[in-house]
Design an enzyme around this catalytic site. Structure first.
Site, PDB file in Angstrom:
ATOM      1  N   MET A  30     -34.136  31.497   9.576  1.00 36.67           N
ATOM      2  CA  MET A  30     -32.617  31.528  10.873  1.00 36.67           C
ATOM      3  C   MET A  30     -32.814  32.564  11.492  1.00 36.67           C
ATOM      4  SD  MET A  30     -30.738  27.887  10.400  1.00 36.67           S
ATOM      5  CE  MET A  30     -29.412  29.803  10.286  1.00 36.67           C
ATOM      6  N   HIS A  37     -34.946  37.882   2.750  1.00 35.74           N
ATOM      7  CA  HIS A  37     -36.118  37.595   3.263  1.00 35.74           C
ATOM      8  C   HIS A  37     -37.079  37.736   3.151  1.00 35.74           C
ATOM      9  CE1 HIS A  37     -32.537  36.317   6.206  1.00 35.74           C
ATOM     10  NE2 HIS A  37     -33.055  35.231   6.179  1.00 35.74           N
ATOM     11  N   ASP A 150     -28.735  30.104  -1.376  1.00 38.77           N
ATOM     12  CA  ASP A 150     -28.372  29.405  -1.298  1.00 38.77           C
ATOM     13  C   ASP A 150     -29.181  28.087  -1.803  1.00 38.77           C
ATOM     14  OD1 ASP A 150     -27.294  29.261   1.163  1.00 38.77           O
ATOM     15  OD2 ASP A 150     -29.026  30.580   1.800  1.00 38.77           O
ATOM     16  N   LEU A 184     -27.298  39.921  -0.642  1.00 36.88           N
ATOM     17  CA  LEU A 184     -27.296  39.997   0.987  1.00 36.88           C
ATOM     18  C   LEU A 184     -27.074  38.529   1.764  1.00 36.88           C
ATOM     19  CD1 LEU A 184     -30.324  42.239   0.564  1.00 36.88           C
ATOM     20  CD2 LEU A 184     -28.167  42.684   1.266  1.00 36.88           C
ATOM     21  N   SER A 185     -26.834  38.417   3.200  1.00 42.81           N
ATOM     22  CA  SER A 185     -26.830  37.400   3.997  1.00 42.81           C
ATOM     23  C   SER A 185     -26.849  37.789   5.502  1.00 42.81           C
ATOM     24  CB  SER A 185     -25.465  36.723   3.496  1.00 42.81           C
ATOM     25  OG  SER A 185     -24.950  35.707   4.884  1.00 42.81           O
TER      26      SER A 185
HETATM   27  O1  PAF Z   1     -31.939  29.370   4.405  1.00 44.82           O
HETATM   28  C1  PAF Z   1     -32.323  29.279   5.999  1.00 44.82           C
HETATM   29  O2  PAF Z   1     -32.212  30.325   6.619  1.00 44.82           O
HETATM   30  C2  PAF Z   1     -32.204  27.608   7.032  1.00 44.82           C
HETATM   31  O3  PAF Z   1     -30.906  27.154   6.207  1.00 44.82           O
HETATM   32  C3  PAF Z   1     -33.829  27.127   6.835  1.00 44.82           C
HETATM   33  C4  PAF Z   1     -34.095  26.534   5.299  1.00 44.82           C
HETATM   34  C5  PAF Z   1     -34.074  27.859   7.519  1.00 44.82           C
HETATM   35  C6  PAF Z   1     -33.518  26.190   7.485  1.00 44.82           C
HETATM   36  O4  PAF Z   1     -32.957  25.715   8.905  1.00 44.82           O
END
Ligand code: PAF
Length: 281
Positions: A30, A37, A150, A184-185
């Protein structure tokens, strides 16, 4: 790195790679990208594989009182980071491409999505499963990478893929942490300096509890201590739970892979974290 905003161009680029015998790896995000990431992108980069990252702030996974409007959006900086880290294509669909007028389908995974964040955030995992299923279909990726941070989301996606025979491999990537241990978030930027300093209690409390349970201490006591530590640090605790790593059912057998999950609010910021319970750790 190519940036694509319409489905036809996405399909064309991917079909070209697949015709050349390349595998396609998807990193769904997102945005508001950080080193967590980039660890997904790094894991996805393999010889003969093209990496597609998506950025889409998915309205369907935010509740009415959640942070959709203020969720950080930094398209330029995100694109630069992805390009610098070897991503091949950025998929940036507009909301109308994802949810055109008349859109009427929801993917709902029962069981594993119902407790914990599913209970605190009604509809959240329906939104996640729906958008992830769409991203899988749009990209026709061979493999997709998700962060273990997550953890419940990862379990929901694995269940969906297994149940619907989706031809995609799911890879979980270990949580990336700051030097003091905080996961990290993208939401960490909401914490002020004082809250950020206190927030380290979350990974620490989980670490202490996981070691105690791994040694064979009573899990109820360890979980209660973790909750008290978090409250003393200024958190409002949503849950701290010991679960089976695959089914997320509570009170797992000690010979099964086990995970501690937690969610707690520091001011208005809700943080989640989890840690594996290793026997005799
Ligand atoms: O983890 C995330 O950033 C979101 O939940 C995802 C998997 C991109 C779905 O929108």
């Amino acid at each position: 790195m190519q940036t694509v905003r319409d489905l036809e161009s996405l399909r064309q680029a991917i079909a070209g790679w697949q015709a050349d015998g390349c595998r396609v790896a998807l990193v769904p995000t997102m945005g508001a990208l950080h080193a967590g990431h980039m660890a997904l992108v790094e894991a996805a980069r393999r010889p003969g594989t093209k990496v597609v990252a998506s950025i889409f702030v998915n309205p369907k996974q935010f509740g009415p009182n959640e942070d959709l409007a203020r969720y950080p959006r930094r398209e330029m900086a995100d694109a630069r980071l992805l390009a610098d880290n070897g991503c091949d294509l950025l998929w940036l669909p507009p909301v109308e491409a994802m949810y055109p007028d008349g859109f009427a389908t929801t993917v709902s995974v029962s069981g594993v999505s119902e407790g914990f964040d599913g209970a605190s955030r009604p509809g959240h995992f329906d939104g996640v499963a729906t958008v992830v299923a769409k991203l899988f279909n749009q990209t026709r990726a061979d493999v997709a990478y998700f962060g273990e941070k997550d953890f419940q989301q990862l379990a929901v996606i694995r269940r969906m893929v297994a149940d619907l025979d989706m031809a995609i491999e799911i890879v979980g990537v270990p949580t990336q942490r700051d030097d003091d241990g905080l996961a990290l978030s993208s939401r960490n930027i909401y914490l002020d300096e004082e809250q950020r300093a206190k927030a380290v209690a979350l990974p620490r409390a989980l670490g202490v509890a996981a070691r105690a349970i791994g040694r064979g201490d009573t899990s109820e006591t360890a979980l209660a201590e973790a909750r008290s530590t978090l409250v003393a640090a200024g958190f409002e605790v949503d849950y701290v739970a010991l679960v089976d790593s695959e089914t997320l059912v509570e009170h797992p057998l000690a010979d099964r892979p086990r995970r501690l999950l937690a969610a707690a609010r520091m001011g208005t910021t809700r943080l989640i974290d989890n840690i594996a319970v290793e026997p005799n750790a």
